[in-house]
Enzyme design. Structure first.
Site, PDB file in Angstrom:
ATOM      1  CB  THR A  38       3.870   6.855   5.722  1.00 15.60           C
ATOM      2  OG1 THR A  38       4.124   5.369   6.097  1.00 15.60           O
ATOM      3  CG2 THR A  38       4.672   7.814   6.498  1.00 15.60           C
ATOM      4  CE  LYS A  87       6.546   4.372   7.470  1.00 17.04           C
ATOM      5  NZ  LYS A  87       7.398   3.196   7.480  1.00 17.04           N
ATOM      6  CE  LYS A 113       4.352   9.535   1.701  1.00 14.31           C
ATOM      7  NZ  LYS A 113       3.444   8.530   2.317  1.00 14.31           N
TER       8      LYS A 113
HETATM    9  P1  NAD Z   1       1.320   2.828  -4.169  1.00 15.93           P
HETATM   10  O1  NAD Z   1       1.408   3.889  -4.827  1.00 15.93           O
HETATM   11  O2  NAD Z   1       1.819   1.708  -4.575  1.00 15.93           O
HETATM   12  O3  NAD Z   1      -0.330   2.593  -3.620  1.00 15.93           O
HETATM   13  C1  NAD Z   1      -1.076   3.534  -3.346  1.00 15.93           C
HETATM   14  C2  NAD Z   1      -2.508   3.073  -4.017  1.00 15.93           C
HETATM   15  O4  NAD Z   1      -3.552   3.938  -3.702  1.00 15.93           O
HETATM   16  C3  NAD Z   1      -2.511   3.019  -5.458  1.00 15.93           C
HETATM   17  O5  NAD Z   1      -2.931   2.096  -5.901  1.00 15.93           O
HETATM   18  C4  NAD Z   1      -3.493   4.448  -6.029  1.00 15.93           C
HETATM   19  O6  NAD Z   1      -4.195   4.195  -6.942  1.00 15.93           O
HETATM   20  C5  NAD Z   1      -4.402   4.182  -4.559  1.00 15.93           C
HETATM   21  N1  NAD Z   1      -5.191   5.492  -4.430  1.00 15.93           N
HETATM   22  C6  NAD Z   1      -4.795   6.868  -4.370  1.00 15.93           C
HETATM   23  N2  NAD Z   1      -5.780   7.564  -4.023  1.00 15.93           N
HETATM   24  C7  NAD Z   1      -6.732   6.830  -3.833  1.00 15.93           C
HETATM   25  C8  NAD Z   1      -8.044   7.407  -3.481  1.00 15.93           C
HETATM   26  N3  NAD Z   1      -8.525   8.382  -3.009  1.00 15.93           N
HETATM   27  N4  NAD Z   1      -8.877   6.204  -3.341  1.00 15.93           N
HETATM   28  C9  NAD Z   1      -8.589   4.928  -3.497  1.00 15.93           C
HETATM   29  N5  NAD Z   1      -7.233   4.540  -3.956  1.00 15.93           N
HETATM   30  C10 NAD Z   1      -6.345   5.547  -4.082  1.00 15.93           C
HETATM   31  O7  NAD Z   1       1.718   3.132  -2.643  1.00 15.93           O
HETATM   32  P2  NAD Z   1       2.446   2.146  -1.614  1.00 15.93           P
HETATM   33  O8  NAD Z   1       3.968   1.918  -1.825  1.00 15.93           O
HETATM   34  O9  NAD Z   1       1.539   0.933  -1.414  1.00 15.93           O
HETATM   35  O10 NAD Z   1       2.131   3.155  -0.036  1.00 15.93           O
HETATM   36  C11 NAD Z   1       0.894   3.256   0.283  1.00 15.93           C
HETATM   37  C12 NAD Z   1       1.247   3.852   1.466  1.00 15.93           C
HETATM   38  O11 NAD Z   1       2.161   3.199   2.251  1.00 15.93           O
HETATM   39  C13 NAD Z   1       1.991   5.195   1.712  1.00 15.93           C
HETATM   40  O12 NAD Z   1       1.501   6.211   2.587  1.00 15.93           O
HETATM   41  C14 NAD Z   1       3.414   5.039   1.813  1.00 15.93           C
HETATM   42  O13 NAD Z   1       4.221   5.941   2.310  1.00 15.93           O
HETATM   43  C15 NAD Z   1       3.197   3.880   2.704  1.00 15.93           C
HETATM   44  N6  NAD Z   1       4.346   2.736   3.038  1.00 15.93           N
HETATM   45  C16 NAD Z   1       4.734   2.202   1.888  1.00 15.93           C
HETATM   46  C17 NAD Z   1       5.674   1.299   2.051  1.00 15.93           C
HETATM   47  C18 NAD Z   1       6.585   0.541   0.878  1.00 15.93           C
HETATM   48  O14 NAD Z   1       7.516   0.154   1.083  1.00 15.93           O
HETATM   49  N7  NAD Z   1       5.990   0.640  -0.255  1.00 15.93           N
HETATM   50  C19 NAD Z   1       6.257   0.651   3.269  1.00 15.93           C
HETATM   51  C20 NAD Z   1       5.802   1.520   4.398  1.00 15.93           C
HETATM   52  C21 NAD Z   1       4.621   2.327   4.181  1.00 15.93           C
END
Ligand code: NAD
Length: 307
Positions: free
Chosen positions: A97, A172, A247
């Site tokens: 997102t 979204k 965010k």
């Molecule tokens: P998270 O922090 O658990 O996971 C993100 C991962 O990306 C981490 O493991 C981090 O180490 C990795 N990362 C960061 N920078 C990186 C890079 N340059 N190269 C490789 N890996 C990298 O976050 P999440 O909850 O999994 O969310 C991820 C995305 O999904 C976000 O944009 C969030 O807004 C979106 N999202 C999350 C949810 C939720 O319920 N958690 C729901 C819908 C959307």
């Protein structure tokens, strides 16, 4: 086609998404900057890779699930990023997102390098990712949309083509603004109900059958008890972290300013998530906003960690 997926970002969402890809006949080559996240990929049959280059070398699809627009731009356009190393014909899918502008910029860079790309952010949060029932909101050309759907089918149930590049993110951001607002409204309602002498289970049972019912209450009830799987029953471990919600609420305010849309209530809700992050609770689930509103936020951050 060999069904190889390079998956970048193996966090709360990425990990369960990879589990479903592996279960449904895709071979996952994963990359994450966190060694812990990488090592968990092995347990589900995926191949951990030390660089983006290694992950994308044989990929038919690249899927990214990283925190912000800055990370997405780095992953695709960086010095050792996807666009430098991915093989011709691969389909690029960003499920993070992020802000609409970054989505458009990365899509244009991909097109200039000869690749089809979609922005495909998801709804349903971690429970839907674990169940393989995500909803994908897709921005990009009709052709890119059609080519992106096969791996998305392994992870979700609903795939809606919203419009050109960036429209998936616009959709979204609108949706998450509602979720962030709902959690604040639910927390105010539960706090008031407690002070009026009502118990949580009764309130939950009545509201979920009444006009106040909503997805956030049913899935992320912010008090322990009524919804056994909600983060409130697990020390507010995410789930969806407060810093991620901050965010997204900020993304909504940026988009609203660009579109001259009045979002006064969302503007007020931003301040609550900002307070959580400022007091060290950013890694807890966003439902901990209930503790802030009800005056129960511990002075010390909880032990919850981003998984
Ligand atoms: P998270 O922090 O658990 O996971 C993100 C991962 O990306 C981490 O493991 C981090 O180490 C990795 N990362 C960061 N920078 C990186 C890079 N340059 N190269 C490789 N890996 C990298 O976050 P999440 O909850 O999994 O969310 C991820 C995305 O999904 C976000 O944009 C969030 O807004 C979106 N999202 C999350 C949810 C939720 O319920 N958690 C729901 C819908 C959307």
């Amino acid at each position: 086609m060999s069904n190889n997926v390079a998956f970048i970002g193996l966090g709360n969402m990425g990990h369960p998404m990879c589990t479903h890809l592996e279960r449904n006949g895709f071979s996952v080559f994963g990359y994450d900057v966190s060694p812990d996240a990488l090592s968990r990929l092995k347990q589900i049959g995926g191949t951990p890779c030390g660089t983006i280059e290694e992950a994308v070398r044989e990929a038919d699809y690249v899927i990214s699930m990283v925190p912000t627009g800055k990370h997405v731009r780095e992953v695709y356009e960086g010095r050792d990023g996807v666009l430098k190393h991915v093989r011709p014909g691969a389909i690029l899918i960003d499920c993070s997102t992020i802000d609409i502008e970054s989505a458009k910029v990365v899509n244009a860079a991909a097109a200039a390098a000869g690749f089809e790309m979609v922005d495909a952010p998801v709804s349903g949060a971690q429970p839907a990712a674990i169940a393989g029932r995500l909803i994908f909101m897709i921005g990009g050309t009709e052709s890119a949309y059609n080519k992106a759907v096969p791996p998305l089918k392994a992870m979700g149930q609903t795939f809606i083509h919203i419009g050109p590049a960036g429209c998936g993110q616009a959709m979204k951001i609108c949706n998450n603004m509602m979720t962030g607002l709902s959690m604040v409204a639910i927390s105010e309602m539960l706090t008031m109900a407690e002070r009026l002498g009502l118990d949580h289970q009764t309130v939950y049972d009545v509201v979920t059958k009444s006009s106040g019912n909503c997805w956030t209450l049913q899935n992320y009830c912010p008090v322990p008890g009524p919804v056994p799987t909600s983060p409130a029953n697990n020390g507010y471990a995410p789930g969806f972290s407060a810093e991620m919600m901050l965010k997204d609420m900020r993304l909504s305010q940026h988009a609203a300013a660009q579109a001259s849309a009045p979002t006064a209530l969302a503007g007020a809700a931003v301040a609550f998530y900002q307070m959580l992050v400022a007091t060290g609770h950013g890694h807890s689930d966003f439902s901990i906003v209930y503790k802030l509103i009800s005056g129960r936020l511990p002075a010390e951050p909880s032990q919850a960690k981003v998984q």
